[in-house]
Each structure stands twice: as C-alpha cells, then as structure tokens.
Scaffold this motif. Structure first.
Motif, mmCIF file in Angstrom:
data_model
loop_
_atom_site.group_PDB
_atom_site.id
_atom_site.type_symbol
_atom_site.label_atom_id
_atom_site.label_comp_id
_atom_site.label_asym_id
_atom_site.label_seq_id
_atom_site.Cartn_x
_atom_site.Cartn_y
_atom_site.Cartn_z
ATOM 1 N N ASN A 31 0.086 11.696 -10.294
ATOM 2 C CA ASN A 31 -1.047 12.393 -9.688
ATOM 3 C C ASN A 31 -1.077 12.179 -8.181
ATOM 4 O O ASN A 31 -0.627 11.146 -7.679
ATOM 5 N N TYR A 32 -1.639 13.150 -7.479
ATOM 6 C CA TYR A 32 -1.834 13.012 -6.041
ATOM 7 C C TYR A 32 -2.913 11.972 -5.738
ATOM 8 O O TYR A 32 -3.777 11.685 -6.568
ATOM 9 N N ILE A 33 -2.863 11.460 -4.529
ATOM 10 C CA ILE A 33 -3.922 10.566 -4.062
ATOM 11 C C ILE A 33 -5.255 11.321 -4.052
ATOM 12 O O ILE A 33 -5.302 12.517 -3.749
ATOM 13 N N SER A 34 -6.314 10.629 -4.406
ATOM 14 C CA SER A 34 -7.637 11.250 -4.478
ATOM 15 C C SER A 34 -8.697 10.188 -4.211
ATOM 16 O O SER A 34 -8.383 9.017 -3.957
ATOM 17 N N ASP A 35 -9.941 10.597 -4.312
ATOM 18 C CA ASP A 35 -11.045 9.649 -4.132
ATOM 19 C C ASP A 35 -11.063 8.604 -5.251
ATOM 20 O O ASP A 35 -11.705 7.560 -5.116
ATOM 21 N N GLU A 36 -10.368 8.895 -6.342
ATOM 22 C CA GLU A 36 -10.316 7.960 -7.470
ATOM 23 C C GLU A 36 -9.249 6.881 -7.283
ATOM 24 O O GLU A 36 -9.207 5.908 -8.030
ATOM 25 N N THR A 37 -8.386 7.066 -6.302
ATOM 26 C CA THR A 37 -7.318 6.094 -6.064
ATOM 27 C C THR A 37 -7.898 4.789 -5.531
ATOM 28 O O THR A 37 -8.720 4.789 -4.614
ATOM 29 N N ASN A 38 -7.435 3.707 -6.110
ATOM 30 C CA ASN A 38 -7.870 2.378 -5.684
ATOM 31 C C ASN A 38 -6.814 1.800 -4.742
ATOM 32 O O ASN A 38 -5.705 1.477 -5.169
ATOM 33 N N ILE A 39 -7.129 1.711 -3.459
ATOM 34 C CA ILE A 39 -6.199 1.154 -2.470
ATOM 35 C C ILE A 39 -6.599 -0.290 -2.186
ATOM 36 O O ILE A 39 -7.709 -0.554 -1.727
ATOM 37 N N ILE A 40 -5.690 -1.198 -2.514
ATOM 38 C CA ILE A 40 -5.928 -2.633 -2.322
ATOM 39 C C ILE A 40 -5.068 -3.103 -1.161
ATOM 40 O O ILE A 40 -3.836 -3.066 -1.229
ATOM 41 N N GLU A 41 -5.700 -3.527 -0.086
ATOM 42 C CA GLU A 41 -4.988 -3.957 1.110
ATOM 43 C C GLU A 41 -4.975 -5.477 1.223
ATOM 44 O O GLU A 41 -5.989 -6.136 1.012
ATOM 45 N N LEU A 42 -3.817 -6.002 1.589
ATOM 46 C CA LEU A 42 -3.666 -7.421 1.867
ATOM 47 C C LEU A 42 -3.449 -7.589 3.371
ATOM 48 O O LEU A 42 -2.775 -6.768 3.999
ATOM 49 N N ASN A 43 -4.011 -8.633 3.935
ATOM 50 C CA ASN A 43 -3.820 -8.947 5.358
ATOM 51 C C ASN A 43 -4.277 -7.831 6.285
ATOM 52 O O ASN A 43 -3.749 -7.684 7.395
ATOM 53 N N SER A 44 -5.250 -7.032 5.850
ATOM 54 C CA SER A 44 -5.677 -5.909 6.679
ATOM 55 C C SER A 44 -6.322 -6.352 7.989
ATOM 56 O O SER A 44 -6.320 -5.620 8.975
ATOM 57 N N GLN A 45 -6.858 -7.572 7.993
ATOM 58 C CA GLN A 45 -7.481 -8.073 9.219
ATOM 59 C C GLN A 45 -6.464 -8.676 10.181
ATOM 60 O O GLN A 45 -6.801 -9.005 11.318
ATOM 61 N N ASN A 46 -5.239 -8.808 9.710
ATOM 62 C CA ASN A 46 -4.196 -9.417 10.547
ATOM 63 C C ASN A 46 -2.993 -8.499 10.715
ATOM 64 O O ASN A 46 -1.850 -8.948 10.752
ATOM 65 N N ARG A 47 -3.275 -7.213 10.817
ATOM 66 C CA ARG A 47 -2.171 -6.268 11.008
ATOM 67 C C ARG A 47 -1.483 -6.528 12.344
ATOM 68 O O ARG A 47 -2.153 -6.735 13.354
ATOM 69 N N PRO A 48 -0.157 -6.482 12.368
ATOM 70 C CA PRO A 48 0.542 -6.696 13.642
ATOM 71 C C PRO A 48 0.164 -5.625 14.666
ATOM 72 O O PRO A 48 -0.006 -4.452 14.313
ATOM 73 N N LEU A 49 0.020 -6.036 15.903
ATOM 74 C CA LEU A 49 -0.241 -5.073 16.972
ATOM 75 C C LEU A 49 1.028 -4.300 17.283
ATOM 76 O O LEU A 49 2.138 -4.759 17.048
ATOM 77 N N VAL A 50 0.837 -3.109 17.835
ATOM 78 C CA VAL A 50 1.988 -2.266 18.142
ATOM 79 C C VAL A 50 2.815 -2.881 19.273
ATOM 80 O O VAL A 50 2.278 -3.469 20.219
ATOM 81 N N ASN A 51 4.116 -2.773 19.124
ATOM 82 C CA ASN A 51 5.055 -3.135 20.187
ATOM 83 C C ASN A 51 5.668 -1.837 20.687
ATOM 84 O O ASN A 51 6.507 -1.244 20.011
ATOM 85 N N ILE A 52 5.211 -1.376 21.824
ATOM 86 C CA ILE A 52 5.647 -0.068 22.326
ATOM 87 C C ILE A 52 7.164 0.003 22.465
ATOM 88 O O ILE A 52 7.792 1.024 22.177
ATOM 89 N N LYS A 53 7.784 -1.092 22.868
ATOM 90 C CA LYS A 53 9.237 -1.104 23.042
ATOM 91 C C LYS A 53 9.969 -0.906 21.721
ATOM 92 O O LYS A 53 11.104 -0.435 21.694
ATOM 93 N N ALA A 54 9.314 -1.288 20.609
ATOM 94 C CA ALA A 54 9.926 -1.113 19.288
ATOM 95 C C ALA A 54 9.727 0.300 18.756
ATOM 96 O O ALA A 54 10.252 0.650 17.712
ATOM 97 N N ASN A 55 8.949 1.109 19.465
ATOM 98 C CA ASN A 55 8.705 2.502 19.089
ATOM 99 C C ASN A 55 9.268 3.419 20.169
ATOM 100 O O ASN A 55 8.523 3.923 21.013
ATOM 101 N N PRO A 56 10.579 3.644 20.183
ATOM 102 C CA PRO A 56 11.171 4.442 21.261
ATOM 103 C C PRO A 56 10.594 5.843 21.366
ATOM 104 O O PRO A 56 10.351 6.337 22.466
ATOM 105 N N ILE A 57 10.337 6.483 20.236
ATOM 106 C CA ILE A 57 9.742 7.825 20.297
ATOM 107 C C ILE A 57 8.312 7.730 20.809
ATOM 108 O O ILE A 57 7.808 8.618 21.477
ATOM 109 N N GLY A 58 7.653 6.599 20.506
ATOM 110 C CA GLY A 58 6.294 6.379 20.980
ATOM 111 C C GLY A 58 6.230 6.305 22.494
ATOM 112 O O GLY A 58 5.247 6.723 23.109
ATOM 113 N N SER A 59 7.275 5.771 23.088
ATOM 114 C CA SER A 59 7.317 5.693 24.550
ATOM 115 C C SER A 59 7.302 7.084 25.168
ATOM 116 O O SER A 59 6.671 7.319 26.200
#
Length: 363
Positions: free
Chosen positions: A257-285
């Motif tokens: 099934n497709y994702i919907s409002d019924e989907t249960n998304i369980i996140e781990l470490n959501s408060q400690n997500r790594p910050l972006v490293n612009i140099k690691a995202n060449p297209i982002g630059s």
C-alpha cells in the motif's frame, strides 16, 4: 495475514546518523527483527552494487549498513548468511564486491558472496509473465533487501522494488527492457517477496543510478512493505507515487500500500539528526544560491535539493531552512518545521520534496 502482521506492514522505521553500522543494528533491534527468525534459516542479503563505485558517490549500498545487519543476525544465532548481487550489464560483480568493501566484509564475518551473474536461473510465472530468476534468491528462507533510495534516468525512482533486478541473469535484464521494464519489475517482486527491506538513504544520487551527484540525507529506513517504503521514498525525492509506473503496478498487484495517514512512522534519534555538510553535497553547492541555511539537518536539506533540482528554474527569494530559524518571525518562504515563523512554510520534519515542489510551483 493476522492483525499483528497487518500492523507490522503499515510501519516505517527511520533512523538518522553517520555511524552506519550502529544505526542499522539499532533500527533492527527497535523493529524486533529477531522475533521472526530461527537459527536454521538461510538468510540472503541483497544490496545494490549496480556498479563498482564507492557508496559515497550515491550509487551503491554502504557496506557498513550490511555489516550492521550481519552483526544483528549473527548475534540472533543465524549461521547461514549469503550476500547476493549481480551488477548491471557490462560491469563486474566481483569487481564491485572488492571495490565496494564487500569482499572484506565477507571475510571478516565468514559469510558467502554469490554473484548472481553466474547463478542458475529457474523459470517462474508471475502475473502471466514468464521470468528467469536466480536460484540463490529463490532458495533463501529470508531475503533482506538493501536498496539505495536514489533517482533513475528511466524509472524516476529506484528503491525496494527495482533493486530486485539484481536477482535475475543478464539475459533477463535485457529482456525486461523489451517488456517495458515496469511490469516485469512488479512481477518479479510478486515472485521473490523479500521478508525485510532496509533502505540506504544516506547519500543517494540525485537522478542517475550510476552515481556522481549524491545528496546527503544521513538516514536509513526499515519496513516490511516495499510499496509503502517506495511510495514514501518517492515523495521524499520529489515524486507523486503514481508517477513511478512500476510502483503503481505493484500496488495494483496487491504487493503493498501507498503511504497514508494510517502509516505509523517511528523515528529514532530524530532530535540528533546530523547537520548538513555543504561540501558533502556537491549538487547542493550549485543550488545554494537559492537557499539561506542556518543549522539545517541533512535530511531536511536533502529534500530541498531534490525539489529545486526538479524545477526548471527557481525565481523567488532565498528559501530559509534550518534550526537557526526556530521561533523567529521572518518574511518569505521557509522549509521544514523549524521555519514555521516564516510568512509561508512547508510543513514536515523533514518535509517531503514533493510538498516543497507544490509550494514552489505556485509562488
């Protein structure tokens, strides 16, 4: 299928971090994968080694993720583990095993590497289509699919469903294209039905399955429904699920099934997500001229990069993104929950690129 199984199929687990072996082990533990295992099983792990290029370039599955899987399985008492893959036509699986770190991994943990290019093929029928499928993929008791969430030049998206193409011989890969690619991909999934999917969404390529333009998101996802995971992944990188033809067909086949409002998304470490490293995202630059970033997490920034790339050209003011905008009243457009003080902002933590695109197209 019992009520407990139905509930399991509607869950997506997400973990964030840069210690890939550790976060993989952690997410498997959180999902209690060992509850469905027994020590007599032969377990197959199917990564994406489409080419012989290191995972940091955005095409192949990180060996550290597979290492975390092996560690968890062996601690659960599993003795028979194989890693099976067949690189795309014209590339060497053996070379990919070596250069992508899998030969060393197999030696360290005493697991077997199987090159499906040299495997026996067994004729199977699915949805009225005759398909040749590699014997090793059919023979395992429990198949763990480890795709990379990334763009694809023909199908738009490659993730759980398309990753199983490595379980067919090269001759069948050629024939898939003559059959229109999408329908046989869905039919193959109806045959193999992996027990578990662990998605490498660390730095998938922006639009090309061969890598070269990685977009760093620093996350992995785990689930049991490939359609659910692929539909969510499609939104993350800027597509409506129905735009991905093989995904739509797989849903019609009853594979999930497709994702919907019924989907249960369980996140781990959501408060400690790594910050972006612009140099690691060449297209982002290249796209950074459109962005005003202040302490953005990599997953949120990745969604914005995917969205901007899918627009012909963005002509508005610089888009705010990042934790540095929390609690501030700001003019203009923001992306992500941290920018809720902006005049207009895209909800989500992280937001989906598909939602960002809708807002940007209407500016």
């Amino acid at each position: 299928m019992g009520k407990k199984d139905v509930c399991k199929m509607s869950i997506i687990y997400i973990n964030y971090g840069t210690k890939l072996q550790e976060i993989t082990y952690e997410i498997m533990k959180e999902a209690n994968i060992k509850a469905g295992l027994n020590s007599d099983m032969t377990i197959g792990i199917k990564p994406n080694l489409v080419v012989s290029r290191p995972a940091k370039e955005g095409a192949t599955s990180h060996p550290e993720i597979v290492e975390g899987i092996i560690q968890y399985l062996q601690e659960a008492g599993i003795k028979n583990i194989i890693i099976l893959e067949g690189s795309w036509i014209g590339d060497s699986t053996q070379k990919a095993f070596e250069n992508c770190g899998y030969s060393a991994l197999a030696k360290k943990y005493k697991v077997k590497l199987v090159d499906t290019k040299h495997d026996n093929a067994i004729r199977k029928e699915s949805k009225g289509i005759q398909l040749n499928v590699c014997e090793s993929a059919l023979a395992v008791d429990y198949l763990i699919n480890v795709p990379v969430l990334k763009g694809h030049c023909q199908t738009g998206l490659t993730c759980c469903l398309k990753n199983l193409k490595g379980c067919i011989p090269d001759s069948e890969k050629r024939r898939f294209h003559t059959l229109g690619l999408h329908t046989p991909i869905a039919a193959l999934n109806a045959i193999l039905r992996p027990s578990l999917h662990i998605v490498d969404s660390i730095c998938g390529d922006l639009s090309f399955e061969e890598g070269g333009n990685p977009v760093v998101a620093n996350r992995i996802m785990l689930g049991f429904d490939p359609v659910l995971l692929d539909s969510y992944g499609a939104q993350l990188i800027g597509y409506d699920p129905d735009e991905i033809v093989h995904l739509r067909i797989a849903k019609e086949y009853g594979l999930g099934n497709y994702i919907s409002d019924e989907t249960n998304i369980i996140e781990l470490n959501s408060q400690n997500r790594p910050l972006v490293n612009i140099k690691a995202n060449p297209i982002g630059s290249l796209l950074s001229k459109y962005i005003e970033e202040d302490s953005a997490c990599s997953a949120c920034y990745a969604s914005l990069i995917y969205a901007l790339d899918k627009l012909d050209r963005y002509k508005g003011d610089r888009i705010k993104i990042g934790q540095g905008f929390k609690g501030k009243k700001i003019k203009g457009l923001g992306v992500g929950q941290c920018t809720s003080g902006c005049e207009q902002y895209v909800k989500g933590c992280p937001p989906k690129a598909s939602d960002i695109i809708k807002i940007l197209e209407n500016l």
